[in-house]
Each structure stands twice: as C-alpha cells, then as structure tokens.
Design a protein around this motif. Structure first.
Motif, PDB file in Angstrom:
ATOM      1  N   ASN A 248      28.628  24.443  72.615  1.00  0.00           N
ATOM      2  CA  ASN A 248      29.344  23.171  72.650  1.00  0.00           C
ATOM      3  C   ASN A 248      28.869  22.314  73.808  1.00  0.00           C
ATOM      4  OD1 ASN A 248      31.136  23.470  70.418  1.00  0.00           O
ATOM      5  ND2 ASN A 248      32.401  24.869  71.622  1.00  0.00           N
ATOM      6  N   TYR A 249      28.759  21.010  73.540  1.00  0.00           N
ATOM      7  CA  TYR A 249      28.348  20.036  74.553  1.00  0.00           C
ATOM      8  C   TYR A 249      29.402  18.932  74.623  1.00  0.00           C
ATOM      9  CZ  TYR A 249      23.943  22.440  73.577  1.00  0.00           C
ATOM     10  OH  TYR A 249      22.977  23.395  73.380  1.00  0.00           O
ATOM     11  N   PRO A 250      30.545  19.210  75.285  1.00  0.00           N
ATOM     12  CA  PRO A 250      31.583  18.186  75.389  1.00  0.00           C
ATOM     13  C   PRO A 250      31.198  17.114  76.408  1.00  0.00           C
ATOM     14  CG  PRO A 250      32.250  20.180  76.565  1.00  0.00           C
ATOM     15  CD  PRO A 250      30.954  20.503  75.881  1.00  0.00           C
ATOM     16  N   LEU A 251      31.444  15.850  76.050  1.00  0.00           N
ATOM     17  CA  LEU A 251      31.042  14.721  76.882  1.00  0.00           C
ATOM     18  C   LEU A 251      32.215  13.776  77.098  1.00  0.00           C
ATOM     19  CD1 LEU A 251      27.623  13.960  75.128  1.00  0.00           C
ATOM     20  CD2 LEU A 251      27.970  15.194  77.288  1.00  0.00           C
ATOM     21  N   PRO A 252      32.232  13.033  78.205  1.00  0.00           N
ATOM     22  CA  PRO A 252      33.372  12.168  78.524  1.00  0.00           C
ATOM     23  C   PRO A 252      33.392  10.883  77.697  1.00  0.00           C
ATOM     24  CG  PRO A 252      31.697  11.953  80.209  1.00  0.00           C
ATOM     25  CD  PRO A 252      31.234  13.066  79.305  1.00  0.00           C
ATOM     26  N   HIS A 253      34.550  10.257  77.646  1.00  0.00           N
ATOM     27  CA  HIS A 253      34.658   8.925  77.061  1.00  0.00           C
ATOM     28  C   HIS A 253      33.653   7.985  77.729  1.00  0.00           C
ATOM     29  CE1 HIS A 253      39.058   9.221  75.421  1.00  0.00           C
ATOM     30  NE2 HIS A 253      38.201   9.945  74.729  1.00  0.00           N
ATOM     31  N   GLY A 254      33.100   7.090  76.930  1.00  0.00           N
ATOM     32  CA  GLY A 254      32.160   6.123  77.477  1.00  0.00           C
ATOM     33  C   GLY A 254      30.729   6.594  77.534  1.00  0.00           C
ATOM     34  N   THR A 255      30.438   7.777  77.003  1.00  0.00           N
ATOM     35  CA  THR A 255      29.083   8.330  77.074  1.00  0.00           C
ATOM     36  C   THR A 255      28.078   7.413  76.373  1.00  0.00           C
ATOM     37  OG1 THR A 255      29.789  10.630  77.249  1.00  0.00           O
ATOM     38  CG2 THR A 255      27.612  10.237  76.302  1.00  0.00           C
ATOM     39  N   PRO A 256      27.003   6.987  77.084  1.00  0.00           N
ATOM     40  CA  PRO A 256      25.951   6.179  76.470  1.00  0.00           C
ATOM     41  C   PRO A 256      24.813   7.065  75.970  1.00  0.00           C
ATOM     42  CG  PRO A 256      25.615   6.220  78.832  1.00  0.00           C
ATOM     43  CD  PRO A 256      26.828   7.093  78.556  1.00  0.00           C
ATOM     44  N   TRP A 257      23.831   6.447  75.335  1.00  0.00           N
ATOM     45  CA  TRP A 257      22.690   7.176  74.795  1.00  0.00           C
ATOM     46  C   TRP A 257      21.981   8.009  75.854  1.00  0.00           C
ATOM     47  CZ3 TRP A 257      20.370   9.201  70.821  1.00  0.00           C
ATOM     48  CH2 TRP A 257      19.022   9.550  70.911  1.00  0.00           C
ATOM     49  N   GLU A 258      21.818   7.475  77.042  1.00  0.00           N
ATOM     50  CA  GLU A 258      21.063   8.181  78.086  1.00  0.00           C
ATOM     51  C   GLU A 258      21.654   9.555  78.376  1.00  0.00           C
ATOM     52  OE1 GLU A 258      22.090   5.050  78.242  1.00  0.00           O
ATOM     53  OE2 GLU A 258      20.133   4.065  78.015  1.00  0.00           O
ATOM     54  N   VAL A 259      22.963   9.667  78.305  1.00  0.00           N
ATOM     55  CA  VAL A 259      23.633  10.947  78.548  1.00  0.00           C
ATOM     56  C   VAL A 259      23.706  11.760  77.252  1.00  0.00           C
ATOM     57  CG1 VAL A 259      25.792  12.039  79.300  1.00  0.00           C
ATOM     58  CG2 VAL A 259      24.951   9.977  80.457  1.00  0.00           C
ATOM     59  N   TRP A 260      24.090  11.104  76.179  1.00  0.00           N
ATOM     60  CA  TRP A 260      24.213  11.800  74.887  1.00  0.00           C
ATOM     61  C   TRP A 260      22.889  12.433  74.485  1.00  0.00           C
ATOM     62  CZ3 TRP A 260      22.577  12.236  69.893  1.00  0.00           C
ATOM     63  CH2 TRP A 260      23.472  12.769  68.959  1.00  0.00           C
ATOM     64  N   SER A 261      21.798  11.732  74.697  1.00  0.00           N
ATOM     65  CA  SER A 261      20.491  12.228  74.267  1.00  0.00           C
ATOM     66  C   SER A 261      20.063  13.469  75.043  1.00  0.00           C
ATOM     67  CB  SER A 261      19.433  11.133  74.396  1.00  0.00           C
ATOM     68  OG  SER A 261      19.293  10.704  75.739  1.00  0.00           O
ATOM     69  N   ARG A 262      20.570  13.646  76.260  1.00  0.00           N
ATOM     70  CA  ARG A 262      20.254  14.870  77.000  1.00  0.00           C
ATOM     71  C   ARG A 262      20.903  16.077  76.324  1.00  0.00           C
ATOM     72  NH1 ARG A 262      20.718  11.504  81.786  1.00  0.00           N
ATOM     73  NH2 ARG A 262      22.811  12.259  82.249  1.00  0.00           N
ATOM     74  N   ALA A 263      22.120  15.895  75.832  1.00  0.00           N
ATOM     75  CA  ALA A 263      22.766  16.974  75.076  1.00  0.00           C
ATOM     76  C   ALA A 263      22.009  17.233  73.772  1.00  0.00           C
ATOM     77  CB  ALA A 263      24.218  16.615  74.790  1.00  0.00           C
TER      78      ALA A 263
END
Length: 344
Positions: A248-263
């Motif tokens: 699982n790769y839980p991410l915070p509200h407001g996550t943009p592509w730059e962060v999402w793409s690392r997951a």
C-alpha cells in the motif's frame, strides 16, 4: 486494444446516496460509462465489443455463494416485503461484538449483513448490471488468456471495494479479483493487481491478503482521512503465504503528480521484481484534480504518463474501470491513460 462493454451495465441507475451524513445526488451514475464510450468513439480508439456470457462459477471462486444469492434475489425479497421504494439503503450493520454467523430473515437485516456502507443503494436492475460488469471483466481476462496483449474492460458499476461477502463503495462484485482468479485458473502462475484509484481497493486486498500467487498494490489517499478508512495503511503487508505480497502507498490530500508518480514508480519496481505473467490494472480516474469527491491533483495530460509507465513493464495488461466522478472529464482522462499505454 479492444474495449468490452454491455449496455446492460447502464441499468443500475441510482438517484441518491448517503454521504457525509446527507442524502445527496448519486455520483456513480450511468453517464460515467457513456462519457468514456463517447470519447473512445470520438478518437476512434478501437473496437468496442459486447461481453461474453459466463456461468456464476468464476464469480463464486471469489465471492461467497450466499452473498451472490442475496444479490441476485434482492429485489424479489424487497418487493415481497411490501417495499415500494425504488432504491434500498442499509442502515444497520453487525459491527464489533455483534453476531455475523446468522443471517437475518428480514430484509433490512440482510442488507446490513451483506454491506458495509450506506452510500451504495440497490435497485430493481442492480443485479443485471453488476453481473454484466463482472462478465465484462471476465471477457477481458479470457481474451488475455487467449493471447491478447491488452484489453480494456469498461466495468460499471465498479468493483474494487467489494469483499468476499459484502458490498459497499458503489461496488458489488469485485471485477478485478474475479478477473485475476480467472487468469490464474487459465494458465497464469502469477498475477499482479495494481490499483491506481484514489480510494484504497479494500475488497481486492482482503480477498488476496493471504496469497502469494496474486500480488496486490494500491496507490490511494491515506485511510486515516479518506474512505474506506479501515484498510489501506502502509503496514498492511499480507499474512501467511501472502506476507510481503500486499503493498500500500497511502498519500496525503493534495498530492500532485510529482509525488504520486514516485509511488507509481515504486509500485512498478515491485511488479518487476515479482515477475507476474499478467497485470490487471484497477483503473480509477478519481485522482483527477477536479474530481468532486477526491483530493489529489493529477491533471488530464498526466494520465498519459501513467499509461506510458505501465506499458514499460512489458506485460500483458488488462485495464478494468473503477472510479472517477468528474463526469465531463472522465472520458478524456481514461482514454489518455489507454492511449499512453498503447503508444509506448
């Protein structure tokens, strides 16, 4: 890449849902699928075919028989109790310290026993739609087993929140799980299910949590602040034979592509290490910045990049539609992903 879809999937047409303590207009509506179909046709993406018919056997490999019987019989039971409402909502559930081993006879008790939220109404044509949705996924899986390199199962209603014996989150039959099991039964030794929906695929995780032959990965909003709340944390790794095969790769509200793409990159690396025979993608579009019930910030053009990265895995890939509720943009974002995959 062929798309599989049946008009029968439009028959489930909820008018309302319970959300944030209020009765609101439903968001998982037939126009979601229509927008995707319209975009596929507009760009001449490829052939759109009807799903094949299947017995219940492959569905029963994933779901409990009493649960499937409940879904198929529900509207008859509802009307036999004199109910005239065209939508049925559960309102009571067998939570902590209540018994789950006895199914109530009365319809409201049954609804609570076989569900986990109040946001997923059932209507007179729900069973027809969800069975055809499952057959859409199964048709895609059969095509992959027969040698196709890719396919798009335009499933609606979606499926990834459905557990073995209860529904919720707009989902009734877990299409991705049914497809993954079909692939296992038809020659694939290992299958990876990669869920890129904004919400955690809690049902898919639970179904395969103790298995090593199906790897499950999910990028999603942190369940401490987002539906489905009670599964999807990073420390959920699987149990028994399935230990370390659930990621699982839980991410915070407001996550943009730059962060999402690392997951996304981490998940792809794990898939490469696992070496599956086939990839099933639970394709949720609700990571989009304008989605009305979600809090990530992906832009339309960034969905192309998702498809491109998945294509680099070099695996036979079945895309299965999950969420996405910015209806006007849904078709563009979905086809962008598929186009990025196909053009890689």
């Amino acid at each position: 890449m062929k798309t599989i879809f049946s008009p029968d999937q439009m028959l489930h047409a909820p008018q309302f849902e319970v959300s944030d303590g209020k009765l609101e207009p439903a968001k998982e509506i037939p126009s979601r699928a229509q927008m995707v179909l319209d975009r596929l046709k507009a760009v001449q993406f490829g052939e759109i075919i009807e799903p094949r018919s299947f017995s219940l056997d492959p569905i029963l490999k994933i779901h409990a028989s009493d649960y499937i019987e409940f879904l198929s019989d529900f509207w008859r039971l509802w009307t036999e109790e004199g109910r005239t409402e065209q939508e049925a909502f559960p309102f009571v559930w067998p939570v902590r310290q209540l018994r789950t081993d006895i199914v109530p006879d009365q319809i409201d008790g049954k609804l609570g026993h076989y569900s986990f939220d109040a946001g997923t109404p059932m209507g007179p044509h729900t069973w027809t739609a969800v069975r055809r949705s499952a057959e859409t996924a199964l048709t895609g899986a059969a095509m992959m087993a027969e040698g196709a390199r890719s396919a798009f199962a335009l499933c609606r209603p979606p499926g990834h929140h459905a557990h073995k014996s209860f529904f919720g989150g707009y989902c009734f039959i877990n299409n991705a799980a049914v497809a993954a099991q079909y692939l296992r039964d038809h020659g694939a030794k290992r299958v990876s299910v990669f869920d890129v929906d904004y919400h955690h695929g809690n049902g898919t995780q639970a179904i395969f949590y103790d298995r090593a032959d199906v790897q499950f990965l999910s990028i999603h909003a942190d369940p401490k602040v987002e539906f489905p709340y009670y599964l999807g944390h990073a420390d959920e790794k699987g149990v028994g034979e399935g230990e370390e095969f659930n990621l699982n790769y839980p991410l915070p509200h407001g996550t943009p592509w730059e962060v999402w793409s690392r997951a996304l990159e981490e998940g792809c690396a794990s898939i490469e290490a696992y070496k599956p025979d086939v990839l099933v993608v639970s394709l949720g579009m609700d990571t989009f910045e304008k989605d009305p019930i979600s809090q990530f910030k992906l832009k339309s053009e960034e969905f192309n990049l998702i498809g491109e990265r998945l294509a680099k895995l070099g695996l036979p890939t079945l895309f299965i539609m999950e969420g996405g509720y910015a209806v006007e943009d849904l078709g563009v974002n979905c086809v962008n992903t598929l186009t990025g995959f196909r053009q890689r």
